[in-house]
Design a protein around this motif. Sequence first.
Motif: not given
Length: 152
Positions: A41-51, A120-130
Amino acid sequence: MFEVLKNIWGHTLAPMLQRPRRLQVAALCHRTKGSNTEVLLVTSRDTGRWIIPKGWPIRGLKSSEAALQEAWEEAGVRNSKAIEAPIGTYTYDKRQNTGWDMPVETLVYSVAVTELSEDFPEAHERTRRWVSPNDAANMVAEPELQMILRQL
């Protein structure tokens, strides 16, 4: 008379006035660790919710290829393959800059992850989690996506 008008509105006029759904493609990225399956999962850029990584179709690419491109841009997934047929769909309302919601139907493609890049292109804008598919289902907001995740 009221029932006739209600029927005309519900079956004829209201559907004609609805905005059509736009189409997006998504990558359900997963890996097997031992006997367990994990979902990325990654966080959305605008709200930070998991997507899950998703975006608009890309001209010149199949939908599954566009989903794989989104997995690269949003989560750093590299050298992986997407199944060509979608494993499911989900709908949601995408908030526009105007404040209006736009109905979106999202085709979900299975991506078995073989390599994950830190750069990767959006590495500084998103958090990812397994996470486990069940945990992922509890973290995302869309009920239809929750069902897809629980079926893994």
